[in-house]
Design an enzyme around this catalytic site. Structure first.
Site, PDB file in Angstrom:
ATOM      1  N   HIS A   7       0.835  -1.201   0.000  1.00 22.98           N
ATOM      2  CA  HIS A   7       0.000   0.000   0.000  1.00 22.98           C
ATOM      3  C   HIS A   7       0.866   1.246   0.000  1.00 22.98           C
ATOM      4  CE1 HIS A   7       0.572  -0.814   4.380  1.00 22.98           C
ATOM      5  NE2 HIS A   7       0.641   0.502   4.489  1.00 22.98           N
ATOM      6  N   HIS A  79       3.943   7.191   3.772  1.00 23.69           N
ATOM      7  CA  HIS A  79       4.873   6.067   3.610  1.00 23.69           C
ATOM      8  C   HIS A  79       4.377   5.138   2.525  1.00 23.69           C
ATOM      9  CE1 HIS A  79       2.038   4.238   6.621  1.00 23.69           C
ATOM     10  NE2 HIS A  79       2.269   3.136   5.945  1.00 23.69           N
ATOM     11  N   GLU A 130       7.725   1.165   4.992  1.00 25.87           N
ATOM     12  CA  GLU A 130       7.233   0.119   5.888  1.00 25.87           C
ATOM     13  C   GLU A 130       7.479  -1.215   5.178  1.00 25.87           C
ATOM     14  OE1 GLU A 130       2.959   0.249   6.347  1.00 25.87           O
ATOM     15  OE2 GLU A 130       3.012  -0.901   8.204  1.00 25.87           O
TER      16      GLU A 130
HETATM   17 CO    CO Z   1       1.231   1.329   6.277  1.00 26.07          CO
END
Ligand code: CO
Length: 134
Positions: A7, A79, A130
């Site tokens: 994502h 992020h 991440e």
């Molecule tokens: Co995230």
């Protein structure tokens, strides 16, 4: 090491407006808002055929999103998340390559119930990364 883009997370100052924009202007499928108290965010998932967008809005007093929005009042990309097979193997390899892992270096359970770690943006050209074990 890294696999699929899981994502991209976007911090937004107004979650309702952002959700309506993705749903109505961009024509995407959006979820209901979900409060993740332990992460200090309310999130809406935007499902795309090949990945998803997560709209993040601060929840509570000490949300990590709050200071980001103070620096970026219109919102912005917060992020991106890449999938890894084994987060401990990935972490150790990243550290051996000189990358900095945020926090105490131990994976936490992320927004999808899977272990995650965050990598220092200064090591990745200004982008917070991440990694999530899937
Ligand atoms: Co995230």
């Amino acid at each position: 090491m890294i696999g699929k883009l899981n994502h991209i997370a976007i911090a937004v100052p107004d979650l309702e407006t952002a959700t309506a924009t993705y749903r109505d202007t961009l024509g995407a499928a959006v979820s209901m808002p979900l409060d993740l108290a332990e992460h200090g965010v309310t999130t809406v998932f935007v499902d795309l055929p090949n990945t998803r967008i997560e709209l993040l809005h601060p929840l509570g007093e000490s949300s990590p999103i709050q200071s980001f929005l103070e620096r970026h009042p219109d919102g912005g990309i917060h992020h991106m998340c890449f999938e890894v097979d084994d987060i401990i193997v990935a972490r150790d390899q990243l550290i051996s390559e000189g990358a900095r892992v945020l926090g105490n270096g131990e994976p936490r359970i992320g927004a999808h119930g899977k272990p995650v770690l965050f990598l220092h943006p200064k090591d990745f050209f200004g982008s917070l990364i991440e990694i999530e074990q899937v």
